[in-house]
Scaffold this motif. Structure first.
Motif, PDB file in Angstrom:
ATOM      1  N   ALA A  44       0.834  -1.208   0.000  1.00 17.65           N
ATOM      2  CA  ALA A  44       0.000   0.000   0.000  1.00 17.65           C
ATOM      3  C   ALA A  44       0.863   1.250   0.000  1.00 17.65           C
ATOM      4  CB  ALA A  44      -0.924  -0.012   1.208  1.00 17.65           C
ATOM      5  N   LYS A  45       1.954   1.203   0.750  1.00 16.27           N
ATOM      6  CA  LYS A  45       2.841   2.363   0.812  1.00 16.27           C
ATOM      7  C   LYS A  45       3.533   2.580  -0.526  1.00 16.27           C
ATOM      8  CE  LYS A  45       6.146   4.544   3.932  1.00 16.27           C
ATOM      9  NZ  LYS A  45       6.815   4.422   5.242  1.00 16.27           N
ATOM     10  N   LEU A  46       3.954   1.494  -1.179  1.00 16.10           N
ATOM     11  CA  LEU A  46       4.581   1.616  -2.494  1.00 16.10           C
ATOM     12  C   LEU A  46       3.612   2.239  -3.497  1.00 16.10           C
ATOM     13  CD1 LEU A  46       6.943   1.043  -4.412  1.00 16.10           C
ATOM     14  CD2 LEU A  46       6.006  -1.264  -4.743  1.00 16.10           C
ATOM     15  N   SER A  47       2.357   1.806  -3.461  1.00 14.23           N
ATOM     16  CA  SER A  47       1.350   2.379  -4.360  1.00 14.23           C
ATOM     17  C   SER A  47       1.143   3.864  -4.071  1.00 14.23           C
ATOM     18  CB  SER A  47       0.024   1.631  -4.218  1.00 14.23           C
ATOM     19  OG  SER A  47       0.149   0.300  -4.670  1.00 14.23           O
ATOM     20  N   ALA A  48       1.158   4.229  -2.791  1.00 21.24           N
ATOM     21  CA  ALA A  48       0.962   5.637  -2.420  1.00 21.24           C
ATOM     22  C   ALA A  48       2.148   6.489  -2.862  1.00 21.24           C
ATOM     23  CB  ALA A  48       0.763   5.752  -0.911  1.00 21.24           C
ATOM     24  N   TYR A  49       3.347   5.970  -2.689  1.00 23.14           N
ATOM     25  CA  TYR A  49       4.537   6.685  -3.157  1.00 23.14           C
ATOM     26  C   TYR A  49       4.490   6.845  -4.689  1.00 23.14           C
ATOM     27  CZ  TYR A  49       7.525   7.006   1.026  1.00 23.14           C
ATOM     28  OH  TYR A  49       8.090   7.362   2.233  1.00 23.14           O
ATOM     29  N   THR A  50       4.043   5.791  -5.369  1.00 20.55           N
ATOM     30  CA  THR A  50       3.956   5.840  -6.825  1.00 20.55           C
ATOM     31  C   THR A  50       2.993   6.923  -7.279  1.00 20.55           C
ATOM     32  OG1 THR A  50       4.503   3.494  -7.059  1.00 20.55           O
ATOM     33  CG2 THR A  50       3.320   4.518  -8.880  1.00 20.55           C
ATOM     34  N   ALA A  51       1.868   7.044  -6.583  1.00 23.25           N
ATOM     35  CA  ALA A  51       0.890   8.083  -6.928  1.00 23.25           C
ATOM     36  C   ALA A  51       1.492   9.474  -6.774  1.00 23.25           C
ATOM     37  CB  ALA A  51      -0.353   7.936  -6.052  1.00 23.25           C
ATOM     38  N   GLY A  52       2.246   9.673  -5.696  1.00 21.99           N
ATOM     39  CA  GLY A  52       2.887  10.971  -5.481  1.00 21.99           C
ATOM     40  C   GLY A  52       3.945  11.258  -6.523  1.00 21.99           C
ATOM     41  N   TYR A  53       4.738  10.245  -6.852  1.00 23.93           N
ATOM     42  CA  TYR A  53       5.779  10.435  -7.860  1.00 23.93           C
ATOM     43  C   TYR A  53       5.165  10.725  -9.229  1.00 23.93           C
ATOM     44  CZ  TYR A  53       9.602   9.539 -11.049  1.00 23.93           C
ATOM     45  OH  TYR A  53      10.535   9.664 -12.054  1.00 23.93           O
ATOM     46  N   ASN A  54       4.110   9.987  -9.577  1.00 22.70           N
ATOM     47  CA  ASN A  54       3.466  10.210 -10.863  1.00 22.70           C
ATOM     48  C   ASN A  54       2.916  11.632 -10.978  1.00 22.70           C
ATOM     49  OD1 ASN A  54       4.036   7.656 -11.741  1.00 22.70           O
ATOM     50  ND2 ASN A  54       1.976   6.850 -11.460  1.00 22.70           N
ATOM     51  N   LYS A  55       2.335  12.133  -9.891  1.00 21.54           N
ATOM     52  CA  LYS A  55       1.830  13.511  -9.904  1.00 21.54           C
ATOM     53  C   LYS A  55       2.991  14.490 -10.075  1.00 21.54           C
ATOM     54  CE  LYS A  55      -1.771  14.805  -9.446  1.00 21.54           C
ATOM     55  NZ  LYS A  55      -2.788  15.271 -10.426  1.00 21.54           N
ATOM     56  N   LEU A  56       4.107  14.199  -9.456  1.00 16.32           N
ATOM     57  CA  LEU A  56       5.283  15.079  -9.560  1.00 16.32           C
ATOM     58  C   LEU A  56       5.868  15.045 -10.964  1.00 16.32           C
ATOM     59  CD1 LEU A  56       6.958  16.943  -7.725  1.00 16.32           C
ATOM     60  CD2 LEU A  56       8.445  14.999  -7.240  1.00 16.32           C
TER      61      LEU A  56
END
Length: 308
Positions: A44-56
């Protein structure tokens, strides 16, 4: 089925991963990859980090804001010029990254890289937000652009630091996503979901194809093209199997249990990537490479819409 992974945006003429970032990402694969595929919290944390990185990384993310600011050429401007800066989606990306950082689980070095990125991004955002008010209010016409010219070197340096931190975070994130992807493939195969397995395998193989091109020179590099040709052959074989599995699934489908149309859409987008590659191989044009990236990103989006 959800594809956990950052959509590639390696635009040779745009603002995606540069050659250093891609090379460092490949090197990171030889390091310790510690995300436990069986740990729901880590996933879940990896998915959340991925979402933040994708937005960036997205349309109005950090690379776009860096490019837009550089185009203003503040050092060459005068108070009579029209000047503007934009903060884009940086605040939204920062919020997502902070949310992910607060979640439990996952390897320590991912959190450490996230801390560096959040810190560097926060520093850049503080100055950029202040400068946005300065330029939007036309205050630079009152002080003769004094503040703008004074802060320009610092803004440029802070953008560079944030970009470096973003690249370092991407390298570690890539490592963890590949581990998670390998585990997901194994789980799909073990469950007997061969349509899901070959869909995900084709996505991973296409990711490898796109990542072979780390700079504009690679488009005309015979050695890179030879490797890419071999990779395309693998992708086409996997896609042929995926289409056969899709046909089998459709034949067995019922009105109350239809086959998700996104499986077909993923296959279509990845087939278009192959076509874009052949265009690029013939034209040696970066626009054709960028088409590859766009179709791959669309495939990722369709894969994330698959019910599972």
């Amino acid at each position: 089925m959800t594809i956990a992974g950052a959509a590639i945006a390696l635009m040779l003429t745009g603002c995606g991963k540069g050659a250093d970032q891609a090379e460092n990402g490949a090197a990171a694969q030889s390091g310790a990859a510690t995300t436990d595929a069986g740990d729901p919290a880590a996933g879940a944390k990896l998915s959340a980090y991925t979402a933040g990185y994708n937005k960036l990384l997205d349309t109005f993310g950090l690379p776009a804001m860096v490019e837009a600011y550089a185009k203003e050429e503040i050092a060459r401007k005068s108070p009579t010029d029209s000047i503007s800066v934009n903060t884009g989606w940086l605040e939204q990306a920062m919020t997502l990254l902070k949310t992910a950082r607060a979640m439990p689980g996952g390897p320590a070095d991912v959190d450490q890289a996230a801390d560096r990125l959040i810190g560097a991004l926060g520093t850049a955002m503080t100055r950029l937000e202040g400068l946005k008010v300065y330029y939007d209010s036309k205050a630079y016409k009152e002080d003769g652009l004094k503040r703008g010219k004074l802060e320009d070197p610092a803004m440029t340096a802070e953008f560079k630091a944030a970009t470096t931190a973003m690249e370092q975070f991407s390298n570690i994130l890539d490592r963890e996503q590949k581990v998670a992807g390998t585990a997901a493939l194994a789980a799909l195969k073990a469950s007997g979901d061969m349509l899901g397995y070959h869909t995900k395998l084709a996505l991973q193989q296409t990711d490898q194809l796109v990542s072979m091109f780390k700079g504009e020179g690679d488009i005309t590099n015979a050695a890179v093209i030879a490797k890419a040709d071999a990779q395309v052959a693998q992708i086409e074989q996997t896609l042929a199997t995926q289409r056969a599995e899709l046909a089998t699934a459709k034949a067995a489908a019922t009105a109350d249990k239809p086959v998700d149309v996104d499986y077909g859409l993923v296959g279509d987008q990845l087939t278009s990537v192959v076509g874009d590659y052949r265009d690029m191989k013939q034209s040696r044009d970066t626009d054709d490479f960028n088409d590859m990236v766009e179709h791959y990103n669309s495939a990722i989006e369709d894969a994330n819409d698959i019910d599972g």
